[in-house]
Design a protein around this motif. Structure first.
Motif: not given
Length: 466
Positions: A90-93, A281-283, A289-294, A307-312
């Motif tokens: 699911p994505v919110s773009r 995973r919201k929106w 992921e949000n913290a990483v991107y920013h 915990g690391v989510v997603p695990q990749a």
């Protein structure tokens, strides 16, 4: 794994699409504009004028297949039946813009496709099934460029934004704008309550409904949502007042996701302590992921403890977990097949970034993604480990951004020094801003040109460009 807008049905089956075709058939035959305002335009776009003479259910099925990028209903049916329960992310773009903006994006893409631009053709092959098997020779590229249609370009834009068809993109864009207006009005109506939160007026907050508490907690996740105050890493409002809201709220996960985006470190900690799910995973995006991107490394470190989510591979690298990064490779140094169940895409931030080119299964690309996010968060040991394994310091897996570009906004001096020592080229320009390392530095640190870190970065990058 494909991407879908988070409000769309999960795994729609063949019966779902047959019902859609019947609805289109009835709406077109009846001329009922209230049932489907685009029925006539949809049919004309695929069938032209011949539908005026005869429009059967089989024609409606064909229109539906074409809208999804398939040549025939039979091909689309096989696709739906074979898809089964394949995972969809699911994505919110949506960017909150008018549908006309997306139409302009499709028009621009069509121009690139008709020029046989390789990047545009790569997008076409990835998202339009009837073009998926087109080879990449000069002859076939020219042939594709000559036959591509506007609806192909529109389907590419729709798919990149998480929608299976252009029609659904337009529909949800209009819904998104309405929803945004309603949220803005709810926030305006809660101005007095927001002021009570700022003042720590627990008695007034105790009379709020659960819905009002949810809205205030989401407001608190942003940097400037409370009138008269700028919220940063500290909580910024009396904790007792926030705890009143936490006791009433029905959803702590969405505030956590937004707080991670805006680097609201103390609020993230409070939400986690109150039971917010760090893996939700919201929106279309997880808090990590949000913290990483920013580039919010302190928030990344806090969330990673849960915990690391997603695990990749890319999230392990961003978290500085060299042990988990190493575990993504087998004894012979090959990337394990399960190392990349999720791939990074800045379009998921909701900040208006264009979607990346369709990711490939190339291990070098997957490793490059992990490498640049390790650079972004100053994970020097992870960066060095990748470099020692042969990763090129100028690898730019998406948006043309090298590790140097990613490291500069956070002022990651040790990583920048290491990259330059290993031969990173500071004159490379990214695809999005079209600026080199010095340009990234000037943009990022424009407000503090005399900061000691800024001066050190200028010296490092300046020496590396000669």
């Amino acid at each position: 794994m494909s991407d879908r807008h988070f409000e769309l049905p999960v795994h729609p089956n063949l019966e779902y699409y047959r019902k859609q075709a019947k609805h289109l058939h009835h709406a077109y035959a009846a001329g009922d504009t209230t049932a489907d305002t685009t029925a006539e335009a949809r049919v004309a776009d695929v069938l032209g004028g011949r539908a005026a003479e005869r429009f059967l259910l089989s024609d409606a099925l064909f229109v539906l297949a074409q809208e999804h990028g398939f040549r025939t209903w039979a091909e689309f049916r096989v696709h739906v039946e074979s898809r089964g329960t394949t995972e969809e992310r699911p994505v919110s773009r949506l960017m909150g813009v008018r549908p006309g903006i997306y139409a302009a994006m499709a028009d621009a893409l069509l121009v690139e496709l008709r020029r046989a631009d390789p990047r545009a053709l790569r997008r076409l092959r990835a998202y339009v099934p009837r073009h998926a098997t087109t080879a990449t020779t000069a002859t076939t590229a020219a042939s594709t460029a000559a036959t591509v249609e506007l609806r192909d370009a529109r389907l590419v834009i729709a798919r990149e934004l998480g929608f299976p068809t252009w029609r659904e993109l337009v529909s949800f864009t209009e819904k998104s704008r309405r929803d945004r207006g309603e949220r803005r009005e709810r926030r305006r109506q809660l101005r007095r309550e927001a002021e009570a939160l700022l003042a720590g007026d627990a008695d007034r907050l105790a009379g709020l409904t659960a819905e009002q508490a949810d809205t205030l907690l989401r407001l608190l996740a942003g940097p400037e949502a409370i009138p008269g105050v700028r919220l940063d890493k500290e909580l910024g409002v009396p904790r007792a007042a926030v705890e009143v809201l936490l006791g009433k709220a029905t959803d702590l996960d969405l505030p956590l996701t937004w707080a991670a985006r805006f680097d609201r470190l103390a609020y993230v900690r409070l939400l986690l302590d109150a039971g917010a799910d760090p893996g939700a995973r919201k929106w279309g995006i997880t808090p990590l992921e949000n913290a990483v991107y920013h580039g919010n490394t302190e928030v990344v470190d806090l969330l990673a403890r849960y915990g690391v989510v997603p695990q990749a591979l890319w999230t392990y690298a961003a978290c500085g977990r060299l042990d988990l990064v190493r575990a993504c490779f087998d004894a012979d140094g090959r990337l394990r097949p399960d190392a990349a169940p999720a791939r990074p895409d800045l379009a998921d931030t909701g900040a208006g970034f264009p979607s990346r080119l369709p990711p490939s299964d190339d291990p070098e690309e997957i490793v490059g993604e992990a490498f640049v996010h390790a650079c972004q968060h100053g994970r020097t040991e992870v960066v060095r480990w990748f470099l020692d394994r042969g990763v090129h310091p100028d690898v730019a897996p998406y948006l043309g951004r090298t590790g140097l570009h990613w490291a500069i906004p956070g002022g990651r001096l040790p990583v920048i020094r290491l990259l330059l020592e290993r031969g990173a080229d500071p004159t490379i320009r990214d695809d999005l801003l079209q600026v080199d390392a010095d340009g990234w530095l000037r943009i990022t640190f424009a407000a503090r040109p005399y900061d000691p870190v800024t001066q050190q970065l200028h010296e490092l990058i300046g020496s590396g460009s000669h």
